[in-house]
Design an enzyme around this catalytic site. Structure first.
Site, mmCIF file in Angstrom:
data_model
loop_
_atom_site.group_PDB
_atom_site.id
_atom_site.type_symbol
_atom_site.label_atom_id
_atom_site.label_comp_id
_atom_site.label_asym_id
_atom_site.label_seq_id
_atom_site.Cartn_x
_atom_site.Cartn_y
_atom_site.Cartn_z
ATOM 1 N N VAL A 15 0.839 -1.204 0.000
ATOM 2 C CA VAL A 15 0.000 0.000 0.000
ATOM 3 C C VAL A 15 0.875 1.255 0.000
ATOM 4 C CG1 VAL A 15 -1.868 1.215 1.175
ATOM 5 C CG2 VAL A 15 -1.763 -1.280 1.290
ATOM 6 N N ARG A 46 13.159 -0.171 5.158
ATOM 7 C CA ARG A 46 14.376 -0.927 5.517
ATOM 8 C C ARG A 46 15.057 -1.527 4.308
ATOM 9 N NH1 ARG A 46 11.541 -4.197 10.393
ATOM 10 N NH2 ARG A 46 10.378 -5.028 8.631
ATOM 11 N N GLU A 130 -9.845 5.127 7.457
ATOM 12 C CA GLU A 130 -10.881 4.496 6.625
ATOM 13 C C GLU A 130 -10.390 3.188 6.000
ATOM 14 O OE1 GLU A 130 -14.330 5.679 5.746
ATOM 15 O OE2 GLU A 130 -14.169 3.548 5.326
ATOM 16 N N GLY A 187 -1.276 -12.339 -3.874
ATOM 17 C CA GLY A 187 -0.979 -11.213 -2.982
ATOM 18 C C GLY A 187 -2.109 -10.905 -2.011
ATOM 19 N N GLU A 190 -0.986 -13.176 3.358
ATOM 20 C CA GLU A 190 0.415 -12.961 3.717
ATOM 21 C C GLU A 190 1.121 -14.307 3.835
ATOM 22 O OE1 GLU A 190 0.528 -10.490 7.167
ATOM 23 O OE2 GLU A 190 -0.943 -9.139 6.271
ATOM 24 N N ASP A 201 -8.329 -11.162 11.648
ATOM 25 C CA ASP A 201 -8.447 -9.957 10.825
ATOM 26 C C ASP A 201 -9.907 -9.485 10.775
ATOM 27 O OD1 ASP A 201 -7.215 -8.313 8.307
ATOM 28 O OD2 ASP A 201 -9.178 -9.121 7.770
ATOM 29 N N LYS A 205 -11.698 -5.968 12.350
ATOM 30 C CA LYS A 205 -12.514 -5.039 11.547
ATOM 31 C C LYS A 205 -13.923 -4.926 12.124
ATOM 32 C CE LYS A 205 -9.962 -6.049 7.314
ATOM 33 N NZ LYS A 205 -9.911 -6.966 6.162
HETATM 34 N N1 NAP Z 1 -2.609 -4.825 1.245
HETATM 35 C C1 NAP Z 1 -3.902 -4.547 1.342
HETATM 36 O O1 NAP Z 1 -4.704 -4.932 0.470
HETATM 37 C C2 NAP Z 1 -4.415 -3.736 2.493
HETATM 38 C C3 NAP Z 1 -5.764 -3.311 2.492
HETATM 39 C C4 NAP Z 1 -6.240 -2.544 3.537
HETATM 40 C C5 NAP Z 1 -5.398 -2.238 4.588
HETATM 41 N N2 NAP Z 1 -4.096 -2.686 4.587
HETATM 42 C C6 NAP Z 1 -3.246 -2.336 5.714
HETATM 43 O O2 NAP Z 1 -2.205 -1.481 5.247
HETATM 44 C C7 NAP Z 1 -1.042 -1.687 6.034
HETATM 45 C C8 NAP Z 1 0.128 -2.036 5.117
HETATM 46 O O3 NAP Z 1 -0.187 -3.229 4.427
HETATM 47 P P1 NAP Z 1 0.700 -3.738 3.192
HETATM 48 O O4 NAP Z 1 -0.120 -4.775 2.513
HETATM 49 O O5 NAP Z 1 1.198 -2.578 2.422
HETATM 50 O O6 NAP Z 1 1.895 -4.437 3.976
HETATM 51 P P2 NAP Z 1 3.356 -4.761 3.416
HETATM 52 O O7 NAP Z 1 3.333 -4.951 1.946
HETATM 53 O O8 NAP Z 1 3.885 -5.859 4.284
HETATM 54 O O9 NAP Z 1 4.154 -3.422 3.704
HETATM 55 C C9 NAP Z 1 4.621 -3.055 4.982
HETATM 56 C C10 NAP Z 1 5.947 -2.369 4.763
HETATM 57 O O10 NAP Z 1 6.372 -1.844 6.005
HETATM 58 C C11 NAP Z 1 7.737 -2.202 6.174
HETATM 59 N N3 NAP Z 1 8.038 -2.251 7.603
HETATM 60 C C12 NAP Z 1 7.483 -3.067 8.527
HETATM 61 N N4 NAP Z 1 7.988 -2.771 9.739
HETATM 62 C C13 NAP Z 1 8.890 -1.768 9.558
HETATM 63 C C14 NAP Z 1 9.704 -1.020 10.434
HETATM 64 N N5 NAP Z 1 9.731 -1.266 11.736
HETATM 65 N N6 NAP Z 1 10.502 -0.046 9.907
HETATM 66 C C15 NAP Z 1 10.483 0.212 8.573
HETATM 67 N N7 NAP Z 1 9.701 -0.452 7.697
HETATM 68 C C16 NAP Z 1 8.910 -1.435 8.188
HETATM 69 C C17 NAP Z 1 7.873 -3.540 5.524
HETATM 70 O O11 NAP Z 1 9.218 -3.780 5.248
HETATM 71 P P3 NAP Z 1 9.789 -5.278 5.197
HETATM 72 O O12 NAP Z 1 9.348 -5.789 3.864
HETATM 73 O O13 NAP Z 1 11.264 -5.064 5.327
HETATM 74 O O14 NAP Z 1 9.190 -6.014 6.350
HETATM 75 C C18 NAP Z 1 7.040 -3.325 4.268
HETATM 76 O O15 NAP Z 1 7.787 -2.669 3.269
HETATM 77 C C19 NAP Z 1 -1.405 -2.786 7.045
HETATM 78 O O16 NAP Z 1 -1.853 -2.196 8.239
HETATM 79 C C20 NAP Z 1 -2.546 -3.504 6.366
HETATM 80 O O17 NAP Z 1 -3.399 -4.173 7.271
HETATM 81 C C21 NAP Z 1 -3.598 -3.422 3.552
#
Ligand code: NAP
Length: 426
Positions: A15, A46, A130, A187, A190, A201, A205
């Site tokens: 995201v 990172r 949101e 994707g 996880e 999850d 919600k």
């Molecule tokens: N994906 C969806 O469809 C979706 C939909 C609605 C809401 N969300 C929410 O949006 C948020 C992000 O989701 P995402 O799917 O984008 O997750 P993601 O792809 O796992 O991205 C998270 C990012 O944060 C980085 N990260 C984690 N801990 C860190 C730290 N301590 N310092 C620096 N970087 C750090 C991760 O790096 P590493 O790769 O190095 O761990 C990764 O690049 C979550 O809360 C999720 O629930 C996601």
């Protein structure tokens, strides 16, 4: 010329990377809507490869997210790390600094959202989230802004795209492991899909929905939760024979005795029910209230762009509020009584193995009645050694007692599966 607002993006994953791209590509559109320029100044990331790409675009990259939150040129923190920690601590630090905050983090908001909203500082722009429920579906806005005069009585929802996709793959003939792998390849799921498969999850919600719909301060531990790990392809086939599909359904209902909150694999009629025909990661939320009646909100509940849509909308709202010396409002919440299994009710569907016992139907009906459960329909399952039973609505405690009574009959009677069941309108 309005002053620039500086943004710190924590996490440039699925995201976060999309939000970073949109802030750049649609900078003019977002500036016009938020009353002045929004500038991505800091990204916590990172991964050295991603960090290099961002640095080449003039963004300061911090390996430590805390450094991005503490930076003096930041006005709004956008937290897209996920998980309880370090996200929770970082949000606390941003609040203490009087920054505006946008997050998509359902885990933090479901467990600490009320406290965080109370800690918002005046004129900071506030805290918005949101994307935490239903990604692109603006359900929190509808509950907060559009139903201010209504009493919401019930919400029935499919709010986990991963399990929805997996159950769809089971219908198409995949086995469970193959269906999970497919969700991961696309994707949706996880690497560790526990949060989705075990219903955590969806429970998180649901707590946020209960807050916005009913002003209830509830915790995910209070949700009667069961995941989809023990759903067998034979269950899917048996459900299909009844014209139904199985979905992981989240429900919150208000009654005199308090709130009933559940996340359960549930039989949903295929024909005409808004939760039955969802594809892939789509979500649907059915809201029932005294004045508006029944509203159905559906759309993309996961995916980088769907989530970024909600995040960007929140960034614009928080930026406008900060420029106006306000905070985006979020509804209040107070603790409420929660119904236990002696009060909360559901209709159920059972598969009972009887191995051709001639008096099986009568024996099963009688055993269920002993627990206080009335049978609505009973008939042979596909294999001939099974009965399929539909019960009337009963308390979860009565259902448990009835299942125990059935099991006590011993071989050859065995409950193979039991699930919640929705009617055509519930
Ligand atoms: N994906 C969806 O469809 C979706 C939909 C609605 C809401 N969300 C929410 O949006 C948020 C992000 O989701 P995402 O799917 O984008 O997750 P993601 O792809 O796992 O991205 C998270 C990012 O944060 C980085 N990260 C984690 N801990 C860190 C730290 N301590 N310092 C620096 N970087 C750090 C991760 O790096 P590493 O790769 O190095 O761990 C990764 O690049 C979550 O809360 C999720 O629930 C996601």
């Amino acid at each position: 010329m309005a002053t620039e607002l500086g943004i710190a993006l924590l996490g440039a994953g699925t995201v976060g990377a999309t939000v970073a791209r949109e802030l750049e590509v649609h900078a003019d559109r977002l500036a016009a809507r938020s009353g002045g320029p929004l500038v991505l100044r800091r990204v916590a990331e990172r991964d050295p490869g991603r960090a290099r790409q961002l640095a080449a675009r003039g963004v300061t990259v911090d390996a430590e997210a805390a450094a991005a939150v503490a930076a003096p040129d930041v006005d709004i923190v956008v937290e897209l790390l996920g998980g309880l920690e370090p996200a929770g601590t970082l949000l606390d630090a941003a609040l203490q600094r009087g920054l505006g905050i946008v997050t998509a983090n359902k885990a933090v908001i479901a467990t600490a959202g009320h406290r965080l909203v109370e800690a918002v500082q005046p004129a900071s722009g506030g805290l918005a989230f949101e994307a935490a429920v239903g990604a692109a579906i603006p359900v929190l806005a509808v509950l907060r802004d559009s139903l201010r005069g209504d009493e919401v009585r019930r919400i029935t929802a499919v709010i986990n795209g991963t399990t929805n996709h997996i159950l769809g793959r089971l219908e198409a003939g995949d086995d469970f492991d193959r269906a999970v792998a497919d969700a991961q390849e696309r994707g949706y799921a996880e690497a560790n899909p526990t949060n989705d498969l075990d219903g955590h999850d969806a429970a998180q919600k649901l707590c946020i929905l209960a807050w916005f719909a009913m002003g209830a301060e509830v915790h995910p531990d209070q949700v009667q939760r069961r995941g989809i790990r023990d759903i067998d392809p034979a269950d899917i086939v048996a459900a299909a024979r009844l014209g139904s599909v199985i979905r992981l359904v989240a429900r919150v209902e208000r009654s005199g005795a308090g709130l009933a909150l559940s996340v359960q694999p549930t039989l949903v009629p295929r024909s005409g029910h808004p939760l039955s025909d969802l594809e892939g990661a789509d979500n649907a939320i059915v809201v029932e209230s005294d004045l508006a009646g029944r509203l159905v909100l559906r759309g993309r509940g996961a995916g980088a762009e769907a989530a970024a849509s909600a995040v960007l909308s929140d960034i614009v709202a928080v930026a406008r509020a900060r420029r106006a010396g306000r905070e985006v409002p979020q509804p209040p919440a107070a603790p409420v009584p929660i119904q236990d299994g002696e009060v909360s009710e559901t209709a159920a569907w059972l598969r009972v193995r009887v191995d051709g016992r001639p008096d099986a139907s009568a024996v099963v009906v009688e055993a269920l009645a002993r627990g206080g459960v009335v049978v609505e329909q009973i008939g042979p399952g596909g294999s001939g050694v099974e009965l399929v039973v539909l019960t009337r609505s009963a308390t979860r405690a009565a259902l448990d007692r009835s299942l125990t009574a059935l099991e006590a009959l011993g071989v050859p009677v065995k409950v193979v599966q039991h699930l919640d069941r929705l009617g055509a309108t519930a």
